[in-house]
Design a protein around this motif. Structure first.
Motif, PDB file in Angstrom:
ATOM      1  N   PRO A  46       0.836  -1.205   0.000  1.00  0.00           N
ATOM      2  CA  PRO A  46       0.000   0.000   0.000  1.00  0.00           C
ATOM      3  C   PRO A  46       0.862   1.244   0.000  1.00  0.00           C
ATOM      4  N   ASP A  47       0.572   2.135  -0.946  1.00  0.00           N
ATOM      5  CA  ASP A  47       1.379   3.337  -1.055  1.00  0.00           C
ATOM      6  C   ASP A  47       0.927   4.398  -0.081  1.00  0.00           C
ATOM      7  N   SER A  48      -0.385   4.392   0.114  1.00  0.00           N
ATOM      8  CA  SER A  48      -0.913   5.576   0.785  1.00  0.00           C
ATOM      9  C   SER A  48      -0.499   5.602   2.241  1.00  0.00           C
TER      10      SER A  48
ATOM     11  N   VAL B  53      -3.212   4.453   4.796  1.00  0.00           N
ATOM     12  CA  VAL B  53      -3.398   3.028   5.073  1.00  0.00           C
ATOM     13  C   VAL B  53      -2.343   2.567   6.057  1.00  0.00           C
TER      14      VAL B  53
END
Lengths: 350, 284
Positions: A56-58, A61
């Motif tokens: 997950p990049d964000s 998250v």
């Protein structure tokens, strides 16, 4: 305020001269052909793969996951994360199955509709379809897209062909104004070919001696062309046309509004204009002159509605029509759009 | 997913399902950042059910809470709802009054006892031409904004009273004014400058718009923001009070799926075909 228009047009002209490299610019975005979202097995595999394999990049998250560290510390967060990823894959698969059925249902529907509505190059048939309708849009707009070079109807010639089909149907339906929008401006850059293509198409629909006259307007360059090359109208009587076609591109949208703002800022700086002079009416009339009138109906021939930077000021009350999972410029979408428009009622605010 | 189910514990199970679903969607990392909602069909719903129009608007308000709850749980950071258009002032004065009352009590409810504001830490912004609002409503609005101003997690923009053209005009004027004051050179006027001065200036770009009741028009809502490429626009046939968590969940799933699928597809080889002039080779 004709001064404003002049200035904006001049600015656009300069821009046009300097933007030759634009033409060489690979149309990165156009070629990203919107696949009709056909969810085949490989697609699911791809989607699932990208879900599982890409971390997950964000930041959100990650933060969320970190904040969920329980008694077991970091590892429990990871386990939980993997758990949700697996559930996500299951959901995606279920969704893909549902979507697959929906896609084929839609495609079958489109196929049947295409068989049911066929103009077969006769204006009379189109006229018959249209006569049943209660009302017609005064101004019609359509978004056309360049498809991949290798596909059927792909490349610039595909766009020209789609555009001239639309012109022929619109003339036959008796609508006087048509705006054709394509993001990269292929139509206006190839205006001579487009004029030829329209003329050629019209000779198929009408008797060669009696081909309807048309005018093509390119608001960005403030130019008007009559008929096919070599058949330009010489005197005023032959300037009466059956249809006026405006060719629009991404530049006529946001960029024109920005250009207008810049011009007004300059005029204000030179004290030729006051801030209080900027009103809804002024901007509306300027943009009408610079781009055109607001269309009543906008047809889109892609699988999912995407306005692609269509001039924002001009879609206030415009009715949209597109057919889900369709990816071709077909007469059935055109006539069904007109039908939908005839059935809808617009009440501003009430 | 209605609350009308009579099984004991059913509502708990539903809440659990919703929570799990939103976590799953969140894990996909493809959640819309800014959702626009046009809540259309409250009056038609009221007519169909033979209840007062006021009831319709009330039902619409609950429907909005349900949809927003799921959005925020799944990680949407901003939602913009079209509550009242400047054109709506043309409606009968009784209805305008009842809408204003609803807005007042609704805002109050969200701020005071609505769990939503606290649970999600929602910051409320009322955007639009606020000069047109009656004084008492304006006071309520300002109170709501001050109470929630420190909330950081999510933003709820309420468009009240609003039209897209008015917003654009407002932004253009502010930009021109900024150049007059010398804060901005006229050569620096660009899309970002206009974006910044819109009412939605501080929010991420809109990437999903939902309109109910089968009308396929924008009706002057977020025209500048939504006409961009790759903004997903969903038009649904159901009336707004019938729009629930189920529809919202489906839309979020669809959005996440198409975006993860798109990122899987964006292979640079697809794009520069034209530049190289090589024949297209479809890769699988």
């Amino acid at each position: 305020m004709s001064k404003i228009k002049e200035r904006v047009l001049r600015a656009q002209d300069d821009e046009c001269k300097t933007s030759h490299r634009d033409k060489q610019r690979v149309s990165v975005v156009t070629n990203a052909t919107r696949k009709s979202g056909k969810p085949g097995v490989t697609d699911v595999k791809g989607a699932v793969g990208s879900v599982l394999l890409t971390p997950p990049d964000s930041e959100a998250v990650r933060r969320k996951l970190e904040s969920q560290k329980g008694v077991l510390g970091k590892s429990s967060g990871k386990i939980e994360f993997i758990f949700y990823k697996i559930l996500l894959c299951v959901l995606y698969m279920l969704y893909a199955c549902a979507r697959y059925t929906q896609y084929h249902y839609n495609r079958a529907k489109i196929l049947i509709l295409n068989l049911a509505y066929s103009p077969s190059n006769t204006p009379q048939l189109i006229r018959q379809d249209v006569l049943k309708l209660q009302k017609l849009p005064k101004r019609l707009a359509a978004i056309v897209e360049k498809k991949r070079e290798g596909d059927v109807g792909g490349g610039v010639s595909g766009v020209l062909n789609d555009g001239s089909d639309l012109v022929a149907w619109t003339i036959s339906a008796g609508i006087k104004h048509l705006a054709l929008y394509d993001f990269d401006g292929h139509l206006k850059r190839n205006v001579d070919e487009f004029r030829k293509s329209v003329f050629h198409k019209l000779t198929k629909y009408y008797d060669p001696s009696n081909v309807p006259k048309f005018a093509i307007r390119i608001p960005q360059w403030n130019k008007v062309y009559f008929n096919a090359p070599g058949q330009e109208a010489d005197d005023t009587t032959s300037k009466k046309v059956a249809i006026e076609i405006s060719l629009l591109s991404n530049r006529d949208g946001r960029e024109t509004i920005i250009e207008l703002t810049r011009t007004m800022a300059d005029l204000c700086a030179q004290n030729e204009m006051q801030l209080s002079d900027i009103t809804m009416k002024l901007i509306d009339s300027e943009l009408t002159q610079l781009v055109g009138h607001e269309p009543d109906l906008l047809l889109y021939f892609g699988p999912n509605l995407d306005l692609q930077g269509f001039p924002p000021w001009h879609i206030r009350l415009t009715e949209f029509y597109w057919e889900q999972d369709n990816d071709q410029v077909t007469y059935s979408v055109f006539i069904r759009g007109l039908k939908k428009y005839a059935a809808c009622k617009i009440n501003v605010g009430k | 997913m209605t609350e009308s189910s009579s099984f004991p514990g059913a509502s708990q199970v539903l809440t659990l399902c919703k929570n799990i679903f939103s976590r799953i969607i969140k894990a996909s990392d493809n959640v819309p950042q800014h959702v626009g909602l046009i809540m259309d069909g409250n009056r038609r719903w009221a007519k169909l059910k033979h209840v007062e129009i006021k009831e319709g608007h009330n039902a619409g308000f609950h429907s909005m809470s349900r949809a927003l709850e799921l959005c925020y749980e799944a990680g949407v950071s901003t939602a913009t709802v079209f509550a009242f258009s400047i054109e709506n002032f043309k409606r009968s004065s009784a209805e305008v009054d009842s809408l204003m009352n609803l807005a007042r009590s609704g805002i109050k409810q969200v701020v005071q006892n609505g769990e939503m504001a606290q649970k999600f830490g929602i910051k409320i912004n009322v955007i639009g031409d606020r000069k047109l609002l009656p004084d008492d409503v304006l006071r309520e609005v300002e109170a709501a904004e001050t109470i929630t101003k420190d909330n950081k997690r999510a933003v709820l923009n309420i468009c009240f009273p609003y039209t897209g053209r008015d917003e654009l005009l407002h932004s253009i004027k502010e930009v021109v004014q900024a150049t007059q004051l010398g804060d901005l050179a006229s050569s620096d006027i660009n899309e970002a400058a206009i974006d910044r001065h819109l009412y939605t200036g501080g929010s991420p770009p809109v990437d999903l718009l939902i309109r109910t009741s089968g009308v396929t028009r924008l009706s002057d809502f977020l025209i500048w923001q939504v006409s961009r490429r790759d903004v997903v626009i969903e038009f649904l046939d159901c009336l707004w009070p019938d729009f629930g968590s189920r529809q919202m969940a489906w839309i979020l799933l669809k959005f996440a799926f198409s975006k993860s699928y798109a990122t899987g597809e964006t292979d640079p080889e697809d794009y520069d075909v034209e530049a190289r002039g090589s024949p297209l080779k479809k890769h699988v």
